[in-house]
Enzyme design. Structure first.
Site, mmCIF file in Angstrom:
data_model
loop_
_atom_site.group_PDB
_atom_site.id
_atom_site.type_symbol
_atom_site.label_atom_id
_atom_site.label_comp_id
_atom_site.label_asym_id
_atom_site.label_seq_id
_atom_site.Cartn_x
_atom_site.Cartn_y
_atom_site.Cartn_z
ATOM 1 N N CYS A 75 59.943 68.747 43.134
ATOM 2 C CA CYS A 75 58.611 68.276 42.718
ATOM 3 C C CYS A 75 58.602 67.151 41.689
ATOM 4 C CB CYS A 75 57.816 69.451 42.134
ATOM 5 S SG CYS A 75 57.652 70.874 43.218
ATOM 6 N N HIS A 131 52.493 68.123 36.704
ATOM 7 C CA HIS A 131 53.921 68.453 36.679
ATOM 8 C C HIS A 131 54.809 67.303 36.191
ATOM 9 C CE1 HIS A 131 57.180 71.167 38.702
ATOM 10 N NE2 HIS A 131 57.036 71.392 37.398
#
Length: 534
Positions: A75, A131
């Protein structure tokens, strides 16, 4: 005085030119949708016979499917590349991901995509997963170029109550949902895929179409939630997949179906607002799928090798397409080599900027490749160099080198989708009219020594990805010159890499100290704070 034929023709051509110039002065709306952990074999346009994805398929088939496009294996690195156009080895984000209470993030000296686009007059909005760091406010979305933010800062959470309990066993748990910088407590029970789509629709409905819009929509779907309930979907979606007997794969399919509906609803909102005809929709996964129970998930990359967070094709060969009326040659697949770092300069160029003036990028404007089928300017892709894991992989032309081993080789295999076969699946794939059959990768014959001919922890392996996309045949033994060349390219990249930025958990980041909410805890104006991790 009457005009002669030549003068009339000249006047006509000038009028047309001015008209085209005037229409081109309105930059396109950019809608960048990121699916989280979507596997290669989880969409109809790649031939999934389990999960109909009519909305995604419609956009993919009427646009350009990216058949030779790569992302990072996990990610945070991919998201950093999207935001900066720089490879994670150059931002220090090449190892793992950013956990909630770890004090590091995307360096503050990096200019982000929304910051670039604001300079070009765009309204910039973000809905979904960040994130990229949240230990200080300065690392969060509304401080990094977004006019608005609705979503969450960390890597995963519950789809219904929006709490991150990934490390609940060690006392770290709390709400992670914000509107701007304010916690949102009122959406407990609202499924995040639907929640984020609704917010995106609201932004579009309230937007002035005469102003260019950049909407960044990184969905939570289809990432695992918390360990206590990793795969979640409303029952109405689960009921669509009674033909999938495996409960994990069935719920995962429902999550994909909800994502597909969400993309369809956003597309309808653009159309209703009169914006679709001047929009560019980019859809990409952030990495390959966590297949076969990896990370408590049942995505699927069949027939590719490996899973998320590995450097096999199943971890880095990305599912993606671009749809826009601005594409000159739509309804096709491009097999030109592309990388996630190319998105920023391509979008910047579409927005009216000159990407050649952007400094220190690792990506290139590839709009001519997308729009007209021109040859890609890219000849190689660095998949990653992870100095802590001691893994690396690089693609040059048709060839790929991989060395080092993740998870001690446990996830190096090929994983067929669970719970259904052609014999017991009566629903079929997405039966829609389109210009092509789904883009399905063909592997060729699997050799008897397929599980033993490559041991990247012991020696580098070499594959011809064009001829052997499923990485069956290690050809390093009789291609030493090519192997040496690729290893040399890896070494050259490694010389430019910066140290990893990862930091250990800081107890001050525990939500229990912040009203039960995942929140920034470091004040960067404090002169006692080290600037080494900014």
């Amino acid at each position: 005085m009457a005009l002669d034929c030549k003068e009339a023709l000249l006047l006509f051509l000038i009028t047309v030119a001015l008209s085209e110039s005037s229409s081109s002065q309105q930059p396109p709306h950019i809608i960048l949708i990121v699916a989280d952990d979507l596997g290669w074999n989880d969409v109809g346009f790649h031939g999934s016979d389990q999960i109909p994805t009519p909305n995604l398929d419609s956009l993919a088939y009427s646009g350009v499917i990216l058949g030779n496009y790569y992302v990072s294996p996990i990610c945070t690195p991919t998201r950093s590349a999207i935001m900066t156009g720089r490879h994670p080895i150059h931002t220090g984000l090449q190892h793992g991901v950013i956990s909630g209470a770890t004090p590091f993030g995307l360096p503050l000296n990096e200019t982000t995509l929304p910051q670039y686009l604001k300079q070009l007059g765009y309204a910039t909005h973000m809905v979904g997963k960040w994130h990229l760091g949240m230990y200080a406010w300065e690392l969060t979305p509304t401080y990094r170029g977004f006019d608005s933010f609705f979503g969450y800062y960390t890597g995963a959470e519950d789809y219904m109550d929006h709490a991150n309990r990934i490390r609940a066993s060690t006392g770290y748990k709390g709400l992670d949902l914000r509107n701007g910088t304010e916690p949102v407590w009122t959406e407990n029970g609202t499924y995040s895929t639907e929640l984020f789509a609704t917010e995106a629709e609201r932004i579009i409905a309230n937007h002035d179409p005469s102003e260019p819009l950049f909407l960044y929509l990184p969905h939570q779907a289809v990432h695992s939630g918390n360990p206590d309930n990793p795969l979640q979907a409303p029952q109405k979606y689960i009921d669509r997949f009674s033909h999938i007997q495996h409960p994990g794969r069935r719920t995962f399919a429902a999550m994909v179906s909800a994502l597909d509906d969400a993309v369809g609803n956003v597309t309808k909102a653009l159309s209703a607002r009169g914006m679709l005809d001047n929009s560019v929709i980019v859809f990409t996964t952030d990495n390959g799928g966590p297949a076969a129970g990896f990370d408590m998930n049942y995505a699927n990359n069949w027939p590719l090798r490996g899973v998320k967070n590995t450097l096999w094709e199943g971890g880095v060969h990305g599912t993606a397409f671009i749809n826009s009326p601005l594409i000159k040659q739509p309804k096709r697949i491009t097999h030109e080599l592309l990388h996630v770092c190319d998105l920023l300069p391509t979008i910047y160029e579409l927005a009216g900027g000159d990407s050649t003036k952007l400094r220190n990028l690792d990506g290139t404007n590839v709009w001519e490749t997308i729009s007209r089928g021109a040859q890609s300017p890219r000849v190689e892709v660095l998949h990653n160099i992870d100095p802590k894991r001691k893994t690396a992989a690089l693609r040059y032309g048709d060839y790929k080198v991989i060395l080092g081993e993740a998870y001690k080789g446990v996830w190096d295999g090929w994983y067929a989708p669970e719970g259904v076969t052609a014999a017991n699946h009566s629903h079929g794939a997405n039966h829609m009219l389109h210009w092509s059959e789904p883009y399905q990768i063909k592997c060729g014959a699997k050799p008897a020594n397929v599980t033993t001919n490559c041991k990247p922890a012991e020696a580098p392996c070499l594959f011809n990805i064009k001829d052997d996309p499923c990485e069956f045949n290690n050809i390093a033994g009789w291609n030493q010159p090519m192997l040496s060349f690729l290893l040399g390219r890896l070494e050259a990249y490694n010389m430019t890499a910066v140290p990893i930025r990862n930091q250990p958990t800081d107890p001050r980041g525990n939500p229990k100290y912040h009203g039960g909410v995942w929140s920034p805890w470091v004040n960067l104006t404090d002169t006692g704070v080290s600037t080494n991790e900014l």
